[in-house]
Design an enzyme around this catalytic site. Structure first.
Site, PDB file in Angstrom:
ATOM      1  CE  LYS A 107      -4.301  -0.954  -0.350  1.00  0.00           C
ATOM      2  NZ  LYS A 107      -4.893  -2.065   0.374  1.00  0.00           N
ATOM      3  CE  LYS A 193      -6.520 -14.343  -5.508  1.00  0.00           C
ATOM      4  NZ  LYS A 193      -6.666 -14.485  -4.050  1.00  0.00           N
ATOM      5  CE  LYS A 196     -14.554  -7.212  -3.755  1.00  0.00           C
ATOM      6  NZ  LYS A 196     -14.314  -6.862  -2.360  1.00  0.00           N
TER       7      LYS A 196
END
Ligand code: TRP
Length: 335
Positions: A107, A193, A196
């Site tokens: 992050k 994978k 979103k």
């Protein structure tokens, strides 16, 4: 206990990687499932969007089978006891170890202009989420293992410093029904994978309309077919078979697998077009009721709010019980 980040629309990977297991757990354990709105503040989301995401993720979780009468389904900010425990645990978490956390480093690299203290202490708040209910089993994926290891460290320090030989807070462990073999759904273009954030055409959302589901599946990556009989399918083909195993009738899935096994270059028995058409119809039948239930709840906010409120009350009662033990152990109980 597990936490759900309110990042909006859930997809098929979320369902088979997590939600399905949670729905099963609620029948076998006393469960707490928490929408972690405080955690998402670490990345400064738009406030109106955050609120909608919380409602949506709650509605979709219920549509996927979480029963608010069985499990305690609540929002993190409804439990101030969680924040209080976070404060005590923060005194036992060291800057060096927090800076070494993989999720923190990721992050910090992605948002160098917003490396705030909340981001640094994210694993401490996650620990509080869990131990505020003295939960021991945490159904999460592999990506959360480091956070759980940190949680055990914080808890050990707490017990050591304040327990005087007693276990005030139990150590949490990752939990899964399928040892190591969680069902993985790949992105429809075969790259990694299902997720979103990437291209929406490659992700099947639980909110997708029937036509969108059909369109996405018809565009899913395939190839010329196998070169020799009994070939091992490449992962993007195995992904289509895998989805079929889950949403289609067993004999239908078996037929397409058999067609694949019999195919070779010059003799392609399997017809990917037919496979995708079949899969699309079965997927529509699988997703449509989830979508409709979620949309029904979102159109009836009063019912959703009643559920949130009920969950919040149960979670606060559980949190209050723990925080009283914690205050006593720490010695901040004066009356
Ligand atoms: N960190 C988790 C994730 O990224 C979310 C989370 C927050 C969580 N608190 C938790 C998971 C407590 C399990 C238990 O998905």
């Amino acid at each position: 206990m597990s936490g759900i980040r309110p990042t909006g629309f859930l997809h098929l990977g979320n369902y088979f990687g997590a939600l399905r297991n949670w729905a099963r757990m609620q029948h076998e354990y006393e469960c707490f499932f928490c929408v972690v709105d405080w955690h998402s503040l670490t990345t400064h989301p738009d406030t109106a969007e955050l609120k909608n995401s919380v409602y949506r993720v709650l509605a979709e979780n219920i549509a996927c089978g979480l029963d608010p009468e069985k499990a305690t389904l609540y929002v993190q900010s409804d439990v101030p006891q969680d924040a209080e425990l976070y404060l005590y645990l923060n005194m036992l978490a060291y800057k060096g170890e927090l800076e070494k956390t993989v999720t923190f480093k990721d992050k910090a690299r992605q948002h160098p202009d917003n490396v705030n203290a909340g981001l640094l202490t994210y694993p401490v708040l996650q620990t509080s989420d869990i131990v505020i209910h003295r939960a021991e089993l945490v159904p999460v994926g592999k990506d959360q293992e480091q956070h759980l290891e940190m949680a055990r460290n914080f808890v050990q320090r707490f017990n050591h410093r304040y327990g005087h030989g007693q276990t005030i807070l139990p150590e949490p462990h990752a939990f899964s029904y399928d040892a190591g073999g969680l069902v993985k759904i790949l992105s429809l273009d075969g790259n990694g994978k299902m997720s979103k954030s990437e291209n929406q055409m490659n992700t099947l959302y639980l909110a997708d309309e029937d036509d969108a589901i059909r369109k996405k599946l018809m565009k899913a990556k395939t190839d010329q077919g196998p070169e020799a009989p009994n070939s091992t399918p490449p992962d993007y083909i195995e992904n289509l078979f895998g989805m079929m195993d889950i949403v289609s009738a067993p004999d239908v899935a078996a037929k397409f697998r058999a067609d694949y096994a019999q195919s070779s270059s010059g003799n392609t028995v399997i017809r990917y077009g037919d496979l995708k058409k079949q899969l699309a119809e079965d997927m529509v039948r699988f997703i449509a009721p989830i979508r409709e239930t979620a949309n029904g709840l979102l159109a009836n906010k009063d019912e959703l709010k009643r559920i949130m409120k009920m969950g919040g009350e149960k979670a606060r009662a559980s949190g209050q019980d723990t925080i009283e033990r914690v205050r006593k152990a720490v010695g901040v109980n004066y009356y």
